[in-house]
Motif scaffolding. Structure first.
Motif, PDB file in Angstrom:
ATOM      1  N   THR A   1       0.846  -1.183   0.000  1.00  0.00           N
ATOM      2  CA  THR A   1       0.000   0.000   0.000  1.00  0.00           C
ATOM      3  C   THR A   1       0.885   1.238   0.000  1.00  0.00           C
ATOM      4  O   THR A   1       1.911   1.278   0.677  1.00  0.00           O
ATOM      5  CB  THR A   1      -0.911   0.008   1.248  1.00  0.00           C
ATOM      6  N   PRO A   2       0.498   2.245  -0.776  1.00  0.00           N
ATOM      7  CA  PRO A   2       1.321   3.451  -0.819  1.00  0.00           C
ATOM      8  C   PRO A   2       1.360   4.139   0.540  1.00  0.00           C
ATOM      9  O   PRO A   2       0.390   4.131   1.281  1.00  0.00           O
ATOM     10  CB  PRO A   2       0.612   4.338  -1.848  1.00  0.00           C
ATOM     11  N   ALA A   3       2.498   4.708   0.852  1.00  0.00           N
ATOM     12  CA  ALA A   3       2.613   5.490   2.087  1.00  0.00           C
ATOM     13  C   ALA A   3       1.747   6.731   1.937  1.00  0.00           C
ATOM     14  O   ALA A   3       1.624   7.279   0.852  1.00  0.00           O
ATOM     15  CB  ALA A   3       4.065   5.877   2.329  1.00  0.00           C
ATOM     16  N   SER A   4       1.126   7.173   3.019  1.00  0.00           N
ATOM     17  CA  SER A   4       0.300   8.370   2.934  1.00  0.00           C
ATOM     18  C   SER A   4       1.178   9.572   2.596  1.00  0.00           C
ATOM     19  O   SER A   4       2.378   9.586   2.870  1.00  0.00           O
ATOM     20  CB  SER A   4      -0.440   8.608   4.250  1.00  0.00           C
ATOM     21  N   ARG A   5       0.560  10.557   2.021  1.00  0.00           N
ATOM     22  CA  ARG A   5       1.301  11.768   1.655  1.00  0.00           C
ATOM     23  C   ARG A   5       1.927  12.429   2.877  1.00  0.00           C
ATOM     24  O   ARG A   5       2.967  13.057   2.761  1.00  0.00           O
ATOM     25  CB  ARG A   5       0.388  12.745   0.934  1.00  0.00           C
ATOM     26  N   MET A   6       1.319  12.294   4.034  1.00  0.00           N
ATOM     27  CA  MET A   6       1.862  12.899   5.258  1.00  0.00           C
ATOM     28  C   MET A   6       3.077  12.128   5.766  1.00  0.00           C
ATOM     29  O   MET A   6       3.972  12.715   6.363  1.00  0.00           O
ATOM     30  CB  MET A   6       0.783  12.958   6.356  1.00  0.00           C
ATOM     31  N   GLN A   7       3.118  10.831   5.562  1.00  0.00           N
ATOM     32  CA  GLN A   7       4.237  10.008   6.041  1.00  0.00           C
ATOM     33  C   GLN A   7       5.463  10.120   5.148  1.00  0.00           C
ATOM     34  O   GLN A   7       6.581   9.996   5.620  1.00  0.00           O
ATOM     35  CB  GLN A   7       3.822   8.538   6.111  1.00  0.00           C
ATOM     36  N   ARG A   8       5.264  10.324   3.877  1.00  0.00           N
ATOM     37  CA  ARG A   8       6.368  10.298   2.922  1.00  0.00           C
ATOM     38  C   ARG A   8       7.500  11.262   3.258  1.00  0.00           C
ATOM     39  O   ARG A   8       8.656  10.855   3.243  1.00  0.00           O
ATOM     40  CB  ARG A   8       5.875  10.548   1.512  1.00  0.00           C
ATOM     41  N   PRO A   9       7.207  12.534   3.530  1.00  0.00           N
ATOM     42  CA  PRO A   9       8.327  13.435   3.825  1.00  0.00           C
ATOM     43  C   PRO A   9       9.122  13.001   5.058  1.00  0.00           C
ATOM     44  O   PRO A   9      10.352  13.082   5.065  1.00  0.00           O
ATOM     45  CB  PRO A   9       7.666  14.791   4.046  1.00  0.00           C
ATOM     46  N   TRP A  10       8.430  12.518   6.079  1.00  0.00           N
ATOM     47  CA  TRP A  10       9.128  12.096   7.297  1.00  0.00           C
ATOM     48  C   TRP A  10       9.955  10.844   7.046  1.00  0.00           C
ATOM     49  O   TRP A  10      11.077  10.715   7.532  1.00  0.00           O
ATOM     50  CB  TRP A  10       8.128  11.881   8.446  1.00  0.00           C
ATOM     51  N   ARG A  11       9.396   9.917   6.303  1.00  0.00           N
ATOM     52  CA  ARG A  11      10.145   8.708   5.958  1.00  0.00           C
ATOM     53  C   ARG A  11      11.354   9.066   5.101  1.00  0.00           C
ATOM     54  O   ARG A  11      12.434   8.517   5.270  1.00  0.00           O
ATOM     55  CB  ARG A  11       9.250   7.719   5.215  1.00  0.00           C
ATOM     56  N   PHE A  12      11.147   9.983   4.163  1.00  0.00           N
ATOM     57  CA  PHE A  12      12.241  10.415   3.300  1.00  0.00           C
ATOM     58  C   PHE A  12      13.354  11.065   4.126  1.00  0.00           C
ATOM     59  O   PHE A  12      14.542  10.849   3.856  1.00  0.00           O
ATOM     60  CB  PHE A  12      11.725  11.384   2.228  1.00  0.00           C
ATOM     61  N   ILE A  13      12.982  11.834   5.125  1.00  0.00           N
ATOM     62  CA  ILE A  13      13.977  12.465   6.003  1.00  0.00           C
ATOM     63  C   ILE A  13      14.781  11.404   6.741  1.00  0.00           C
ATOM     64  O   ILE A  13      16.013  11.482   6.813  1.00  0.00           O
ATOM     65  CB  ILE A  13      13.296  13.446   6.982  1.00  0.00           C
ATOM     66  N   VAL A  14      14.120  10.394   7.295  1.00  0.00           N
ATOM     67  CA  VAL A  14      14.819   9.324   8.016  1.00  0.00           C
ATOM     68  C   VAL A  14      15.778   8.584   7.082  1.00  0.00           C
ATOM     69  O   VAL A  14      16.951   8.365   7.402  1.00  0.00           O
ATOM     70  CB  VAL A  14      13.811   8.342   8.665  1.00  0.00           C
ATOM     71  N   VAL A  15      15.274   8.215   5.913  1.00  0.00           N
ATOM     72  CA  VAL A  15      16.118   7.518   4.933  1.00  0.00           C
ATOM     73  C   VAL A  15      17.248   8.442   4.480  1.00  0.00           C
ATOM     74  O   VAL A  15      18.396   8.021   4.354  1.00  0.00           O
ATOM     75  CB  VAL A  15      15.287   7.031   3.733  1.00  0.00           C
ATOM     76  N   GLY A  16      16.919   9.701   4.264  1.00  0.00           N
ATOM     77  CA  GLY A  16      17.929  10.668   3.841  1.00  0.00           C
ATOM     78  C   GLY A  16      19.029  10.855   4.861  1.00  0.00           C
ATOM     79  O   GLY A  16      20.208  10.983   4.506  1.00  0.00           O
ATOM     80  N   LEU A  17      18.677  10.867   6.144  1.00  0.00           N
ATOM     81  CA  LEU A  17      19.700  10.990   7.189  1.00  0.00           C
ATOM     82  C   LEU A  17      20.635   9.777   7.186  1.00  0.00           C
ATOM     83  O   LEU A  17      21.854   9.929   7.268  1.00  0.00           O
ATOM     84  CB  LEU A  17      19.047  11.163   8.564  1.00  0.00           C
ATOM     85  N   ALA A  18      20.060   8.590   7.087  1.00  0.00           N
ATOM     86  CA  ALA A  18      20.889   7.376   7.037  1.00  0.00           C
ATOM     87  C   ALA A  18      21.746   7.359   5.781  1.00  0.00           C
ATOM     88  O   ALA A  18      22.951   7.067   5.825  1.00  0.00           O
ATOM     89  CB  ALA A  18      20.004   6.132   7.103  1.00  0.00           C
ATOM     90  N   ASN A  19      21.140   7.687   4.661  1.00  0.00           N
ATOM     91  CA  ASN A  19      21.851   7.716   3.389  1.00  0.00           C
ATOM     92  C   ASN A  19      22.965   8.760   3.413  1.00  0.00           C
ATOM     93  O   ASN A  19      24.079   8.519   2.936  1.00  0.00           O
ATOM     94  CB  ASN A  19      20.849   8.013   2.272  1.00  0.00           C
ATOM     95  N   THR A  20      22.678   9.917   3.987  1.00  0.00           N
ATOM     96  CA  THR A  20      23.669  10.981   4.075  1.00  0.00           C
ATOM     97  C   THR A  20      24.833  10.573   4.969  1.00  0.00           C
ATOM     98  O   THR A  20      26.001  10.858   4.654  1.00  0.00           O
ATOM     99  CB  THR A  20      23.012  12.278   4.583  1.00  0.00           C
TER     100      THR A  20
END
Length: 143
Positions: free
Chosen positions: A3-22
């Motif tokens: 199921t697609p992540a809700s539009r509200m969850q996506r930015p927060w998930r992206f931030i978490v992944v982005g921090l790990a990736n960074t």
């Protein structure tokens, strides 16, 4: 199908992944430059390693994308490689020109790399949402 992540969850998930990736990217970048590798090749290696992590975690966790992994991978590579191999080196070069005369080189490079990372993170989120991992539900929401 996931199921697609809700539009509200996506930015927060992206931030978490982005921090790990960074963290992966910067640690490897600094280690390679500390080992006397030139800045641009070190950046290309560190960002490529972080690339694989980013695709799979963003696909399965951030955007919870459905079928079509091959097409998503191709679009992801186009968007991400432009950010990594055009935007980041350009930002690193510009920021370094300004900072190297003012700061110790390692600090100037770190700040330049962080600035380049912020630019590429914004670019990536916008294009991943609209182009790479767009789901049928996204298409319906946009009309």
């Amino acid at each position: 199908m996931a199921t697609p992540a809700s539009r509200m969850q996506r930015p927060w998930r992206f931030i978490v992944v982005g921090l790990a990736n960074t963290a992966i990217d910067i640690c490897l970048f600094l280690a390679l430059t500390w080992l006397n590798m030139a800045v641009i090749p070190a950046n290309m290696i560190s960002t490529t390693v972080a690339l694989a992590f980013s695709f799979f975690v963003n696909r399965f966790y951030t955007f919870r994308a459905g079928p079509g992994m091959i097409g998503q991978a191709v679009r992801f590579l186009v968007v991400t490689m432009f950010a990594l191999w055009v935007l980041q080196p350009l930002v690193i070069w510009i920021v370094s020109l300004w900072l190297v005369p003012l700061l110790p080189e390692m600090w100037a490079l770190l700040i330049a790399k962080l600035a380049a990372t912020v630019v590429s993170l914004i670019w990536n989120y916008l294009l991943y949402s609209a182009f790479v991992f767009r789901t049928p539900a996204d298409a319906k929401d946009r009309g």
